[in-house]
Design a protein around this motif. Sequence first.
Motif, PDB file in Angstrom:
ATOM      1  N   ARG A  26       0.840  -1.200   0.000  1.00  0.00           N
ATOM      2  CA  ARG A  26       0.000   0.000   0.000  1.00  0.00           C
ATOM      3  C   ARG A  26       0.877   1.253   0.000  1.00  0.00           C
ATOM      4  O   ARG A  26       0.572   2.230  -0.675  1.00  0.00           O
ATOM      5  CB  ARG A  26      -0.905  -0.026   1.225  1.00  0.00           C
ATOM      6  N   GLY A  27       1.975   1.231   0.737  1.00  0.00           N
ATOM      7  CA  GLY A  27       2.876   2.383   0.780  1.00  0.00           C
ATOM      8  C   GLY A  27       3.598   2.635  -0.529  1.00  0.00           C
ATOM      9  O   GLY A  27       4.068   3.745  -0.777  1.00  0.00           O
ATOM     10  N   ARG A  28       3.679   1.630  -1.368  1.00  0.00           N
ATOM     11  CA  ARG A  28       4.345   1.785  -2.672  1.00  0.00           C
ATOM     12  C   ARG A  28       3.378   2.167  -3.787  1.00  0.00           C
ATOM     13  O   ARG A  28       3.808   2.340  -4.926  1.00  0.00           O
ATOM     14  CB  ARG A  28       5.069   0.497  -3.025  1.00  0.00           C
ATOM     15  N   SER A  29       2.101   2.292  -3.473  1.00  0.00           N
ATOM     16  CA  SER A  29       1.116   2.654  -4.499  1.00  0.00           C
ATOM     17  C   SER A  29       1.503   3.974  -5.151  1.00  0.00           C
ATOM     18  O   SER A  29       1.753   4.971  -4.461  1.00  0.00           O
ATOM     19  CB  SER A  29      -0.284   2.779  -3.892  1.00  0.00           C
ATOM     20  N   PRO A  30       1.541   4.017  -6.474  1.00  0.00           N
ATOM     21  CA  PRO A  30       1.995   5.220  -7.176  1.00  0.00           C
ATOM     22  C   PRO A  30       1.185   6.483  -6.866  1.00  0.00           C
ATOM     23  O   PRO A  30       1.735   7.582  -6.922  1.00  0.00           O
ATOM     24  CB  PRO A  30       1.853   4.844  -8.659  1.00  0.00           C
ATOM     25  N   HIS A  31      -0.091   6.348  -6.537  1.00  0.00           N
ATOM     26  CA  HIS A  31      -0.899   7.553  -6.342  1.00  0.00           C
ATOM     27  C   HIS A  31      -0.371   8.430  -5.214  1.00  0.00           C
ATOM     28  O   HIS A  31      -0.522   9.650  -5.250  1.00  0.00           O
ATOM     29  CB  HIS A  31      -2.381   7.207  -6.116  1.00  0.00           C
ATOM     30  N   TRP A  32       0.279   7.849  -4.187  1.00  0.00           N
ATOM     31  CA  TRP A  32       0.833   8.676  -3.102  1.00  0.00           C
ATOM     32  C   TRP A  32       1.893   9.627  -3.649  1.00  0.00           C
ATOM     33  O   TRP A  32       2.018  10.761  -3.189  1.00  0.00           O
ATOM     34  CB  TRP A  32       1.455   7.820  -2.011  1.00  0.00           C
ATOM     35  N   TYR A  33       2.672   9.146  -4.602  1.00  0.00           N
ATOM     36  CA  TYR A  33       3.814   9.891  -5.134  1.00  0.00           C
ATOM     37  C   TYR A  33       3.419  10.793  -6.304  1.00  0.00           C
ATOM     38  O   TYR A  33       4.070  11.805  -6.545  1.00  0.00           O
ATOM     39  CB  TYR A  33       4.921   8.902  -5.531  1.00  0.00           C
ATOM     40  N   GLU A  34       2.386  10.396  -7.004  1.00  0.00           N
ATOM     41  CA  GLU A  34       1.926  11.189  -8.141  1.00  0.00           C
ATOM     42  C   GLU A  34       0.919  12.235  -7.661  1.00  0.00           C
ATOM     43  O   GLU A  34       1.258  13.412  -7.552  1.00  0.00           O
ATOM     44  CB  GLU A  34       1.325  10.263  -9.205  1.00  0.00           C
TER      45      GLU A  34
END
Length: 174
Positions: A26-34
């Motif tokens: 969950r922490g690696r989900s791209p939406h957090w970074y995008e």
Amino acid sequence: MGLWQRLTGRGAENPAASLYAAVVARGRSPHWYEAGEVPDTVEGRFDMIASILAIVLLRLERDAAAAPLSARLIECFVDDMDGQLRQIGIGDVVVGKHMGRMMGLVGGRLGAFRDALADDADPAAFADALARNLYRGAPPVRPARDHVEAGLRAMYAALAPVSLDRLAAGDLPE
């Protein structure tokens, strides 16, 4: 096998391994970074995983029967971070110091998020906690921060009814 596993004899049988794997995924989900503009760096990924870990730990602390699962989840985190530090070349002499700092960062998030998500908390408290603990004092523009805040609040709310068995199996609601 990581140092923590060798010292404690704990390996893949850790009952929190699936839950920890779900936290990391969950922490690696791209939406957090995008959309959320969390820095896509080693530190930013640590911060996001630690934030999700704190949200899960808050759910676990609401249930006295979850204490063993919570402790084992922390063991998974320690083992993973120990291995990550060694993989990037941190030597034995200073791994403990880095681990202490990392545990302090998780503990700081846990306390800040606990206070900010309390029923009587100021509505702005969670955004402030994210600015300090996730964005390290330099939050992005409001829509990005709002994305992360909404996602973590939704996770916090969705975790409330999830059984310990489902959590241990790594079933984190969307």
